[in-house]
Design a protein around this motif. Structure first.
Motif, PDB file in Angstrom:
ATOM      1  N   ALA A 101       7.870 -10.592 -25.566  1.00 18.31           N
ATOM      2  CA  ALA A 101       9.232 -10.847 -24.986  1.00 18.31           C
ATOM      3  C   ALA A 101       9.363 -10.625 -23.562  1.00 18.31           C
ATOM      4  O   ALA A 101       8.659  -9.871 -22.843  1.00 18.31           O
ATOM      5  N   VAL A 102      10.380 -11.499 -23.073  1.00 17.89           N
ATOM      6  CA  VAL A 102      10.824 -11.089 -21.603  1.00 17.89           C
ATOM      7  C   VAL A 102      11.770 -10.144 -21.470  1.00 17.89           C
ATOM      8  O   VAL A 102      12.948 -10.367 -22.264  1.00 17.89           O
ATOM      9  N   ALA A 103      11.591  -9.228 -20.820  1.00 18.48           N
ATOM     10  CA  ALA A 103      12.704  -8.112 -20.728  1.00 18.48           C
ATOM     11  C   ALA A 103      14.087  -8.386 -20.119  1.00 18.48           C
ATOM     12  O   ALA A 103      14.040  -9.406 -19.158  1.00 18.48           O
ATOM     13  N   PRO A 104      15.037  -7.933 -20.610  1.00 17.54           N
ATOM     14  CA  PRO A 104      16.293  -8.008 -19.971  1.00 17.54           C
ATOM     15  C   PRO A 104      16.410  -7.419 -18.697  1.00 17.54           C
ATOM     16  O   PRO A 104      16.020  -6.474 -18.505  1.00 17.54           O
ATOM     17  N   MET A 105      16.567  -8.038 -17.908  1.00 13.50           N
ATOM     18  CA  MET A 105      16.857  -7.750 -16.194  1.00 13.50           C
ATOM     19  C   MET A 105      18.032  -8.124 -15.390  1.00 13.50           C
ATOM     20  O   MET A 105      18.427  -9.288 -15.492  1.00 13.50           O
ATOM     21  N   ASN A 154       6.888  -1.667 -23.173  1.00 18.26           N
ATOM     22  CA  ASN A 154       7.335  -2.148 -22.116  1.00 18.26           C
ATOM     23  C   ASN A 154       6.698  -1.178 -20.822  1.00 18.26           C
ATOM     24  O   ASN A 154       6.932   0.016 -21.160  1.00 18.26           O
ATOM     25  N   GLY A 155       6.840  -1.722 -19.760  1.00 19.65           N
ATOM     26  CA  GLY A 155       6.642  -0.831 -18.473  1.00 19.65           C
ATOM     27  C   GLY A 155       5.116  -1.185 -17.860  1.00 19.65           C
ATOM     28  O   GLY A 155       4.312  -0.855 -18.617  1.00 19.65           O
ATOM     29  N   GLY A 161       4.437  -5.307 -30.584  1.00 20.72           N
ATOM     30  CA  GLY A 161       5.098  -6.415 -29.844  1.00 20.72           C
ATOM     31  C   GLY A 161       4.888  -5.768 -28.334  1.00 20.72           C
ATOM     32  O   GLY A 161       4.595  -4.589 -27.960  1.00 20.72           O
ATOM     33  N   VAL A 162       4.806  -6.860 -27.104  1.00 26.19           N
ATOM     34  CA  VAL A 162       4.830  -6.320 -25.705  1.00 26.19           C
ATOM     35  C   VAL A 162       5.838  -7.017 -25.050  1.00 26.19           C
ATOM     36  O   VAL A 162       6.367  -8.130 -25.242  1.00 26.19           O
ATOM     37  N   MET A 163       6.846  -6.161 -24.281  1.00 25.74           N
ATOM     38  CA  MET A 163       7.592  -6.802 -23.462  1.00 25.74           C
ATOM     39  C   MET A 163       7.449  -6.673 -22.153  1.00 25.74           C
ATOM     40  O   MET A 163       6.946  -5.518 -21.640  1.00 25.74           O
TER      41      MET A 163
END
Length: 334
Positions: free
Chosen positions: A12-16, A209-210, A228-230
């Protein structure tokens, strides 16, 4: 068109905030058909009290796409979730990770790590209000909390309320003394803790994430058992590096995409945006890093930065910028 967000959350692409708007997501979707995309955080009060339903607008091509909500009032979040479901989002996500002062003053974001019972009440109301899956994005803890103690308790409480999918940003958030930008870099990463949470909660779908900045790193986390990976900033600043090979390497589907072809495919979208009264720079600001690390990247970025703000600028200007890139690539190949 409803798509499987759980499947898509393998990457996933993180919400930014200020970055992952509908123009950014359109570009990312052209680079990867499978990756799960997120909106910027939309506050429940803005939707419910402010009537800002335009914040829910997106392009049909973006699916699978998730709506991230910010808030702390269960009834208000339930109503905002219904609005998101009615708009056709594939997932509704609650923000329990953003550390900004503005977010804290609204009693949502990372400060909610201090009140897991309230988060559990919020997600239960969101789940009951509508049919779309509700997920949570959180930190491992805040301030002087001991992550080893608070994170399992937090996960246990939201699981009991019906949450089955969570993304964990593997850093603490310091609510006082660090800016939001510093909170993305200074608190140390604890990937091992997130992996231990997957072992402790095997029934939860857990994404990490991170600080993850490559598909190689993403594949390592998946190989070790995470679901999963964000990826955030790397996917924004070097989208081709993250997304062009994602469908093949992470999902095992399709061929790699091509950044130049994605530009060509964006031209009709840009034409519609500009014809409808939008500004070219609103779209191209998200495209500046498309050729990062590749021949022609500097020419691309400079040409768009210097010219996209012009009133008459349209898709033909982006086509000119692409010609500069292709020329640089051809010269390099000689």
């Amino acid at each position: 068109m409803k798509l499987n967000a759980k499947y898509a959350s393998r990457l996933a692409v993180a919400p930014m905030m200020d970055w992952t708007d509908r123009h950014c997501r359109m570009l990312h979707r052209l680079l990867s058909r499978e990756t799960l995309l997120y909106t910027e955080m939309v506050t429940a009060p803005a939707l419910v009290r402010g009537g800002a339903l335009h914040l829910l607008a997106y392009n049909d091509e973006e699916h699978p796409v998730a709506l991230q909500l910010g808030g702390s009032d269960p009834a208000e979040l339930a109503q905002a979730s219904r609005l998101g479901a009615d708009a056709g989002y594939d997932e509704i996500n609650l923000n329990v990770g953003c550390p900004s002062d503005r977010v804290q003053s609204g009693t949502f974001g990372a400060v909610l790590m201090k009140t897991p019972e309230l988060v559990a009440e919020c997600v239960a109301a969101m789940i009951a209000a509508q049919p779309v899956e509700v997920t949570v994005k959180c930190r491992i803890g805040v301030d002087d909390q001991q992550p080893e103690e608070v994170l399992p308790d937090f996960l246990d409480k939201i699981r009991a309320s019906g949450v089955r999918r969570v993304t964990i940003h593997a850093r603490k958030a310091w609510l006082q003394g660090l800016s939001p930008k510093e909170n993305r870099d200074i608190p140390p990463l604890d990937y091992a803790l997130v992996h231990r949470m997957k072992a402790a909660f095997p029934d939860l779908h857990i994404s990490i994430n991170g600080g993850i900045d490559s598909l190689d790193a993403a594949e390592e986390h998946l190989a070790k058992g995470l679901d999963g990976v964000m990826i955030g900033r790397a996917a924004y600043h070097q989208p081709a590096d993250i997304l062009c090979q994602a469908d093949r390497r992470i999902f095992g589907t399709g061929a790699d995409s091509d950044a130049a072809q994605a530009v060509r495919d964006m031209l009709p979208y840009i034409e519609r945006h500009v014809t409808g009264g939008g500004k070219l720079s609103q779209v191209t600001r998200h495209m500046l890093g498309l050729f990062a690390g590749r021949p022609g990247a500097r020419q691309w970025r400079r040409f768009l930065s210097e010219n996209a703000h012009r009133r008459e600028a349209g898709p033909e200007l982006v086509a000119q910028a692409l010609d500069l890139v292709l020329g640089a690539q051809a010269a390099t190949a000689e």
